[in-house]
Every structure is written in structure tokens, then in C-alpha cells.
Design a protein around this motif. Structure first.
Motif, PDB file in Angstrom:
ATOM      1  N   ILE A  68       0.844  -1.204   0.000  1.00 17.71           N
ATOM      2  CA  ILE A  68       0.000   0.000   0.000  1.00 17.71           C
ATOM      3  C   ILE A  68       0.874   1.248   0.000  1.00 17.71           C
ATOM      4  CG2 ILE A  68      -1.623   1.358   1.394  1.00 17.71           C
ATOM      5  CD1 ILE A  68      -2.802  -1.417   2.273  1.00 17.71           C
ATOM      6  N   TYR A  69       1.911   1.247   0.841  1.00 14.31           N
ATOM      7  CA  TYR A  69       2.830   2.387   0.907  1.00 14.31           C
ATOM      8  C   TYR A  69       3.462   2.650  -0.453  1.00 14.31           C
ATOM      9  CZ  TYR A  69       6.976   5.089   2.107  1.00 14.31           C
ATOM     10  OH  TYR A  69       7.955   6.052   2.149  1.00 14.31           O
ATOM     11  N   ALA A  70       3.954   1.603  -1.091  1.00 11.61           N
ATOM     12  CA  ALA A  70       4.652   1.757  -2.370  1.00 11.61           C
ATOM     13  C   ALA A  70       3.705   2.229  -3.472  1.00 11.61           C
ATOM     14  CB  ALA A  70       5.323   0.438  -2.764  1.00 11.61           C
ATOM     15  N   LEU A  71       2.529   1.622  -3.569  1.00 15.34           N
ATOM     16  CA  LEU A  71       1.589   2.008  -4.622  1.00 15.34           C
ATOM     17  C   LEU A  71       1.058   3.425  -4.418  1.00 15.34           C
ATOM     18  CD1 LEU A  71      -0.364  -1.339  -5.081  1.00 15.34           C
ATOM     19  CD2 LEU A  71       1.210  -0.274  -6.736  1.00 15.34           C
ATOM     20  N   SER A  72       0.835   3.814  -3.165  1.00 12.37           N
ATOM     21  CA  SER A  72       0.333   5.167  -2.911  1.00 12.37           C
ATOM     22  C   SER A  72       1.456   6.202  -2.976  1.00 12.37           C
ATOM     23  CB  SER A  72      -0.386   5.246  -1.561  1.00 12.37           C
ATOM     24  OG  SER A  72       0.526   5.010  -0.504  1.00 12.37           O
ATOM     25  N   GLY A  73       2.700   5.732  -2.953  1.00 14.07           N
ATOM     26  CA  GLY A  73       3.848   6.635  -2.995  1.00 14.07           C
ATOM     27  C   GLY A  73       4.465   6.800  -4.370  1.00 14.07           C
ATOM     28  N   GLY A  74       3.788   6.312  -5.417  1.00 15.77           N
ATOM     29  CA  GLY A  74       4.262   6.537  -6.760  1.00 15.77           C
ATOM     30  C   GLY A  74       5.153   5.461  -7.350  1.00 15.77           C
ATOM     31  N   TYR A  75       5.355   4.365  -6.644  1.00 12.08           N
ATOM     32  CA  TYR A  75       6.122   3.260  -7.209  1.00 12.08           C
ATOM     33  C   TYR A  75       5.302   2.633  -8.340  1.00 12.08           C
ATOM     34  CZ  TYR A  75       9.168   3.000  -3.013  1.00 12.08           C
ATOM     35  OH  TYR A  75      10.059   3.251  -2.007  1.00 12.08           O
ATOM     36  N   ASP A  76       5.963   2.175  -9.389  1.00 13.09           N
ATOM     37  CA  ASP A  76       5.220   1.432 -10.406  1.00 13.09           C
ATOM     38  C   ASP A  76       4.961   0.019  -9.877  1.00 13.09           C
ATOM     39  OD1 ASP A  76       7.438  -0.291 -11.026  1.00 13.09           O
ATOM     40  OD2 ASP A  76       8.102   1.040 -12.636  1.00 13.09           O
ATOM     41  N   GLU A  77       4.201  -0.762 -10.596  1.00 12.28           N
ATOM     42  CA  GLU A  77       3.788  -2.078 -10.100  1.00 12.28           C
ATOM     43  C   GLU A  77       4.967  -2.989  -9.796  1.00 12.28           C
ATOM     44  OE1 GLU A  77       2.255  -0.423 -12.479  1.00 12.28           O
ATOM     45  OE2 GLU A  77       0.107  -0.459 -12.000  1.00 12.28           O
ATOM     46  N   GLN A  78       5.974  -3.024 -10.676  1.00 12.14           N
ATOM     47  CA  GLN A  78       7.134  -3.886 -10.436  1.00 12.14           C
ATOM     48  C   GLN A  78       7.900  -3.435  -9.206  1.00 12.14           C
ATOM     49  OE1 GLN A  78       7.904  -6.768 -12.312  1.00 12.14           O
ATOM     50  NE2 GLN A  78       9.141  -7.119 -10.499  1.00 12.14           N
ATOM     51  N   GLN A  79       8.142  -2.145  -9.081  1.00 11.55           N
ATOM     52  CA  GLN A  79       8.838  -1.623  -7.902  1.00 11.55           C
ATOM     53  C   GLN A  79       8.035  -1.887  -6.632  1.00 11.55           C
ATOM     54  OE1 GLN A  79       9.013   2.434  -9.233  1.00 11.55           O
ATOM     55  NE2 GLN A  79      11.195   2.287  -9.739  1.00 11.55           N
ATOM     56  N   ALA A  80       6.715  -1.756  -6.732  1.00  9.30           N
ATOM     57  CA  ALA A  80       5.857  -1.941  -5.559  1.00  9.30           C
ATOM     58  C   ALA A  80       5.921  -3.379  -5.041  1.00  9.30           C
ATOM     59  CB  ALA A  80       4.414  -1.553  -5.885  1.00  9.30           C
ATOM     60  N   ILE A  81       5.845  -4.365  -5.941  1.00  5.82           N
ATOM     61  CA  ILE A  81       5.897  -5.754  -5.473  1.00  5.82           C
ATOM     62  C   ILE A  81       7.289  -6.085  -4.949  1.00  5.82           C
ATOM     63  CG2 ILE A  81       6.339  -6.864  -7.722  1.00  5.82           C
ATOM     64  CD1 ILE A  81       4.062  -8.194  -4.896  1.00  5.82           C
ATOM     65  N   GLU A  82       8.323  -5.525  -5.555  1.00  6.33           N
ATOM     66  CA  GLU A  82       9.684  -5.738  -5.048  1.00  6.33           C
ATOM     67  C   GLU A  82       9.834  -5.144  -3.646  1.00  6.33           C
ATOM     68  OE1 GLU A  82      11.820  -7.667  -6.458  1.00  6.33           O
ATOM     69  OE2 GLU A  82      11.256  -7.690  -8.575  1.00  6.33           O
ATOM     70  N   PHE A  83       9.297  -3.951  -3.432  1.00 12.29           N
ATOM     71  CA  PHE A  83       9.371  -3.287  -2.131  1.00 12.29           C
ATOM     72  C   PHE A  83       8.613  -4.091  -1.080  1.00 12.29           C
ATOM     73  CE2 PHE A  83       8.099  -0.218   1.091  1.00 12.29           C
ATOM     74  CZ  PHE A  83       9.283   0.485   1.315  1.00 12.29           C
ATOM     75  N   ALA A  84       7.400  -4.534  -1.426  1.00 11.11           N
ATOM     76  CA  ALA A  84       6.577  -5.279  -0.471  1.00 11.11           C
ATOM     77  C   ALA A  84       7.237  -6.594  -0.067  1.00 11.11           C
ATOM     78  CB  ALA A  84       5.196  -5.537  -1.067  1.00 11.11           C
ATOM     79  N   VAL A  85       7.797  -7.304  -1.029  1.00  8.62           N
ATOM     80  CA  VAL A  85       8.434  -8.593  -0.716  1.00  8.62           C
ATOM     81  C   VAL A  85       9.706  -8.375   0.097  1.00  8.62           C
ATOM     82  CG1 VAL A  85       9.556 -10.628  -1.722  1.00  8.62           C
ATOM     83  CG2 VAL A  85       7.366  -9.834  -2.615  1.00  8.62           C
ATOM     84  N   ALA A  86      10.480  -7.353  -0.222  1.00  5.41           N
ATOM     85  CA  ALA A  86      11.694  -7.072   0.555  1.00  5.41           C
ATOM     86  C   ALA A  86      11.337  -6.722   2.005  1.00  5.41           C
ATOM     87  CB  ALA A  86      12.500  -5.950  -0.099  1.00  5.41           C
ATOM     88  N   ALA A  87      10.296  -5.911   2.214  1.00  4.85           N
ATOM     89  CA  ALA A  87       9.862  -5.569   3.576  1.00  4.85           C
ATOM     90  C   ALA A  87       9.381  -6.809   4.310  1.00  4.85           C
ATOM     91  CB  ALA A  87       8.746  -4.521   3.518  1.00  4.85           C
ATOM     92  N   PHE A  88       8.636  -7.643   3.623  1.00  3.94           N
ATOM     93  CA  PHE A  88       8.126  -8.905   4.159  1.00  3.94           C
ATOM     94  C   PHE A  88       9.288  -9.801   4.603  1.00  3.94           C
ATOM     95  CE2 PHE A  88       6.645 -13.251   3.026  1.00  3.94           C
ATOM     96  CZ  PHE A  88       5.511 -13.337   3.804  1.00  3.94           C
TER      97      PHE A  88
END
Length: 120
Positions: A68-88
Motif C-alpha cells: 500500500i505504501y509503495a503504490l500510494s507513494g508513486g512506485y510502479d507495479e514492479q517496484q511496488a511488489i519488489e518493495f513489499a516482498v523485501a519488507a516482508f
């Protein structure tokens, strides 16, 4: 992907995200994720990480919150899933419920090269 699209259309979802776990042992897993964009039919897969698990509690919350943070912060879809998995993945290396890593630590893991093995 057809079932993912059907699920998105049935429930009115624009995107569907899932985590992908491979169990190597009780305390060692591989983790990745997928983000599916329902309107376009595009699927975005993250890199896979090899994790030595310290604590599983809070991992899903970390994934969802980071996405949610990544998608609402302007990350594109690929960056967003990479960010979410890294945080996870980083959350699985920390005891207790809260993910106490910074955005820079998550980005650092995302930039990492090599095997994708998480070490803290």
C-alpha cells in the motif's frame, strides 16, 4: 491468470497481490510475490529470497502495508511488489510483531545482488 482476473472482476479489485513461499525447512523458506493488475492483465513477479526465519508474526501485515505504501507513494507495479516482498522478508528476520526496518533498509535489500539471501 484467468482465475485471478475472474476473482478481480467478481470482487471489483483493481490489483491482486499474493506471496509465494517455498518451504525448505521449518526455519528456512524462499519467498517471492506477485502483483496482478486486473484491468491490463499484467502480472508482476518479484525476485525470490532465501530467508532464515526468526519470527513469522507480522510478515503478512508487513507485506500488505509495504505494498500500500509503495503504490500510494508513486512506485510502479514492479517496484511496488519488489518493495513489499523485501519488507516482508526483512520482517521475518526480526522478533515480535512489528517491522522495525526503515525504507532505506528495504530499498537496500531490493538493490542487493547475488542469491537474494537475506542476512541481518
Amino acid at each position: 491468470m484467468r482465475k485471478t482476473r475472474q476473482m478481480g472482476e467478481r470482487f471489483g479489485c483493481q490489483r491482486i497481490a499474493i506471496t509465494l513461499r517455498g518451504s525448505l525447512s521449518a526455519s528456512r523458506n524462499t519467498w517471492a510475490g506477485m502483483l496482478y493488475d486486473v484491468p491490463t492483465g499484467n502480472a508482476y513477479l518479484s525476485r525470490e529470497y532465501d530467508i532464515q526465519i526468526v519470527d513469522r508474526v507480522g510478515g503478512g501485515d508487513s507485506f500488505g502495508g509495504a505494498l500500500i505504501y509503495a503504490l500510494s507513494g508513486g512506485y510502479d507495479e514492479q517496484q511496488a511488489i519488489e518493495f513489499a516482498v523485501a519488507a516482508f522478508c526483512l520482517k521475518h528476520t526480526i522478533e515480535h510483531d512489528f517491522n522495525l526496518v526503515t525504507e532505506e533498509e528495504v530499498k537496500g535489500l531490493m538493490r542487493g545482488k547475488g542469491s537474494g539471501r537475506v542476512q541481518r
